[in-house]
Motif scaffolding. Structure first.
Motif, short mmCIF file in Angstrom:
data_model
loop_
_atom_site.label_atom_id
_atom_site.label_comp_id
_atom_site.label_asym_id
_atom_site.label_seq_id
_atom_site.Cartn_x
_atom_site.Cartn_y
_atom_site.Cartn_z
N ARG A 96 36.50 42.64 49.00
CA ARG A 96 37.15 43.64 49.85
C ARG A 96 36.52 45.03 49.70
O ARG A 96 36.29 45.72 50.69
N LEU A 138 40.41 37.79 50.43
CA LEU A 138 41.35 38.71 51.08
C LEU A 138 41.71 39.91 50.22
O LEU A 138 42.53 40.73 50.61
N GLY A 139 41.14 39.98 49.01
CA GLY A 139 41.44 41.13 48.15
C GLY A 139 42.74 41.00 47.38
O GLY A 139 43.32 42.00 46.99
N VAL A 140 43.23 39.78 47.15
CA VAL A 140 44.48 39.64 46.39
C VAL A 140 44.35 38.82 45.11
O VAL A 140 45.10 39.08 44.15
N CYS A 141 43.45 37.86 45.03
CA CYS A 141 43.51 36.93 43.88
C CYS A 141 42.80 37.48 42.64
O CYS A 141 43.09 37.07 41.52
N GLY A 142 41.86 38.39 42.81
CA GLY A 142 41.19 38.98 41.66
C GLY A 142 40.05 38.15 41.09
O GLY A 142 39.47 38.51 40.06
N SER A 143 39.68 37.05 41.75
CA SER A 143 38.63 36.17 41.22
C SER A 143 37.26 36.84 41.20
O SER A 143 36.44 36.53 40.36
N MET A 161 34.42 33.34 44.74
CA MET A 161 35.59 33.88 45.42
C MET A 161 36.61 32.79 45.68
O MET A 161 36.24 31.63 45.87
N LYS A 162 37.87 33.19 45.67
CA LYS A 162 38.92 32.27 46.09
C LYS A 162 39.50 32.73 47.43
O LYS A 162 39.27 32.11 48.44
N CYS A 163 40.22 33.87 47.41
CA CYS A 163 40.95 34.23 48.64
C CYS A 163 40.07 34.90 49.69
O CYS A 163 40.27 34.70 50.87
N MET A 176 34.07 32.99 55.14
CA MET A 176 34.41 31.87 54.27
C MET A 176 34.20 30.60 55.09
O MET A 176 34.87 30.39 56.11
N ARG A 219 36.35 31.45 58.49
CA ARG A 219 37.27 32.56 58.72
C ARG A 219 36.57 33.84 58.28
O ARG A 219 35.67 33.82 57.48
N GLU A 224 35.59 25.49 50.21
CA GLU A 224 35.39 26.66 51.06
C GLU A 224 34.65 27.70 50.23
O GLU A 224 35.04 27.98 49.09
N LYS A 225 33.57 28.25 50.78
CA LYS A 225 32.72 29.18 50.02
C LYS A 225 32.30 30.35 50.90
O LYS A 225 32.18 30.21 52.12
#
Lengths: 311, 254
Positions: B230, B215-220, B211-213, B39, B84, B47-48
């Motif tokens: 993820r 990290l595998g949590v936001c579902g975007s 994508m947003k997170c 990211m 990151r 952030e992309k």
């Protein structure tokens, strides 16, 4: 000894186990909700939906800052009309699995909450979660409705008038007396209380640029770092009201879930743990919970509920 | 090692690949598998997600497609950008001849993959496609890694007149034992996924989503219940085509 029974009753609906997918995590599509149900959740919550489509905040929106997550997604959602389609699809996928669906809603006005509730009720979810506690969006009074007992009660009353489905009101920890808010929403007909939403808001600054990293600058803090606060809130709320409590905040393993139940929770929300352990976290915590009950001779979740209250 | 928070890196080199695509080489390295992404954060901009073109030094190929990438293209050597990661599931490298299919700037993760495959002694043929000759990117990187490179342009200005998928089909004819690895527009990936299914070719496809997170949590970045950030961004043919019963986790639809 007979095998422990992990099922719990929530407002007349039976959950196969107490673990609930918390709102805002993976709840964006019917297929993701189905996947989480297949991963072992006792119930799943869709991402909070408002009256009209919302893009949310620019990135960065979510960070793993070291002891938990911080997020300011900004309630991105497709609007109530599209959400009804998603919820109908989700309901059809969840029905054969016996996993109840919680439809989470938010709005900028008291009236708006009633309207969105009436709309999403068309999809016949098992519950409506009233999210009055998102710290990243300002409501009509310039702060979350959960910050004031009268505002929280007014929203609850509006949703109560709009629908006959069980209503779960999700509270904020960012208040001096969460029990007072809980009593106020119970008084207006909340069938259950979810506690807590994220803590804060907090901020993480990049020291190379000197800028806050989240585009919204601030965000709600979740994950293991907030668990002691969540446990205390659940303890306070469950002693103050008669309705069941869904305990949410930093639960990542079976022992954490037990702690929430001993604080007085009927069900336990799982959110940031999906980051730490993947969607598989539901079956993992469920089995850890079962193992704990076997080891300690509990045959039913209710035997552990509120044990800490006697102390 | 994953960088959890955006971490600053200085730009060491910038190379123009096409009128709209630029490759940035950074001062620094991460440990990544080809197909993984980072990211990229520009403070107060956005952030992309971007696939890595290399991990040592960190190399990113960025196409100018909107306000964020325009801001990235304004960066000069010596400026900083933040990233990151790396995140996601990269390509699984199989011990058989490889056919790589790149559409446009989809060449980015495949250039990284090509270098690793060649280092492991795998024979690599690349079908590199774009609209026009000037839109073909990273061909030199593939050649320098020791790949045979086969070009295709939709306007016929260079190489085969047509799509990279046409070239890929021919390369598979010549290498029936090959594995296919692809990145590019989704229509191209779907076409190739069908091709792999028909011919029984093992295929891996790198997908792109908002994508947003990460990290595998936001579902975007949901793709039929799969999280591109993820579970992917590299998927099987069945996963690309949205087939049921193909989750990568034990929580699949049994």
């Amino acid at each position: 000894m007979t095998a422990p029974d992990l099922s719990v009753p929530l407002c007349g609906v039976r959950l196969g186990n107490p673990l609930v997918l918390a709102s805002g995590i993976l709840g964006t599509s019917a297929e993701l909700l189905e996947r989480v149900a297949r991963c072992g959740a006792g119930a799943v919550t869709s991402k909070s939906c408002g009256p009209t489509p919302r893009a949310g905040h620019p990135n960065p929106t979510v960070l793993a800052w070291g002891h938990g997550l911080i997020n300011a997604v900004g309630l991105s959602n497709p609007g109530a009309d599209e959400e009804v389609r998603i919820l109908r699809d989700a309901k059809a996928r969840l029905a054969p699995l016996g996993v109840p669906l919680i439809a989470s809603i938010f709005a900028e006005t008291v009236q708006g909450f009633g309207d969105v509730a009436r709309k999403v009720a068309e999809a016949a979810p098992d519950f409506i979660e009233v999210n009055i506690s998102c710290p990243n969006v300002e409501a009509e009074f310039g702060r979350p409705f959960a910050a004031d007992a009268r505002d929280a009660a007014a929203v609850t009353a509006a949703v109560r008038r709009a629908v006959s489905l069980p209503i779960i009101v999700k509270l904020s920890p960012n208040v001096p007396d969460i029990a007072a808010i809980a009593r106020a929403v119970e008084g207006e007909g909340a069938d259950a209380i979810a506690a807590i939403n994220t803590l804060g808001p907090g901020m993480v600054i990049d020291t190379d640029s000197g800028k806050p990293i989240l585009a919204n600058r601030t965000g709600g803090v979740s994950g293991p770092a907030i668990r002691p606060i969540a446990v205390r809130c659940v303890y306070d709320v469950s002693r103050a009201v008669r309705v069941p409590v869904i305990g949410i905040g930093g639960v990542t393993c079976g022992r954490d879930a037990v702690e929430m139940i001993m604080a007085g929770a009927t069900a336990v929300g799982i959110g940031s743990a999906v980051y730490y352990r993947g969607p598989e976290v539901f079956a993992a915590i469920r089995e850890e919970l079962r193992g704990f009950m076997e080891t300690h001779g509990y045959s039913d979740i209710s035997q552990m509920r509120g044990l800490a209250h006697d102390a | 090692m994953t960088l959890d928070l955006p971490t600053a890196f200085r730009i060491r080199d910038i190379r123009d690949e096409s009128p709209t695509v630029r490759t940035f080489t950074l001062d620094g390295a991460v440990q990544a598998e080809p197909g993984q992404f980072v990211m990229v954060w520009l403070p107060r901009v956005n952030e992309k997600p971007f696939s890595l073109v290399d991990d040592a030094p960190i190399t990113l190929t960025i196409a100018r497609v909107g306000p964020f990438t325009e801001a990235a293209h304004r960066l000069r050597v010596g400026d900083r950008l933040w990233l990151r990661g790396p995140y996601g599931r990269g390509f699984e490298r199989l011990a058989r001849p490889a056919v790589l299919v790149a559409g446009g700037y989809g060449a980015a993760p495949l250039a990284f993959l090509a270098r690793r495959l060649r280092a492991e002694g795998v024979e690599v043929a690349v079908a590199l496609g774009a609209k026009r000759a000037c839109d073909l990117v990273l061909a030199e990187r593939f050649r320098d890694a020791g790949c045979s490179v086969h070009l295709a342009t939709e306007d016929g200005s260079l190489g085969h007149r047509g799509l990279a998928t046409d070239v890929a089909a021919r390369l598979l004819d010549a290498n029936p034992d090959a594995a296919l690895y692809a990145c590019g527009p989704e229509a191209m990936l779907q076409r190739l996924a069908h091709l792999c299914r028909e011919r029984g070719v093992p295929g891996q496809f790198s997908m792109e989503r908002m994508m947003k997170c990460g990290l595998g949590v936001c579902g975007s970045c949901d793709h039929h219940g799969l999280l591109v950030c993820r579970d992917g961004p590299v998927f099987s043919a069945d996963q690309v085509l949205g087939a049921r019963g193909d989750f990568p986790s034990p929580c699949g639809r049994a």
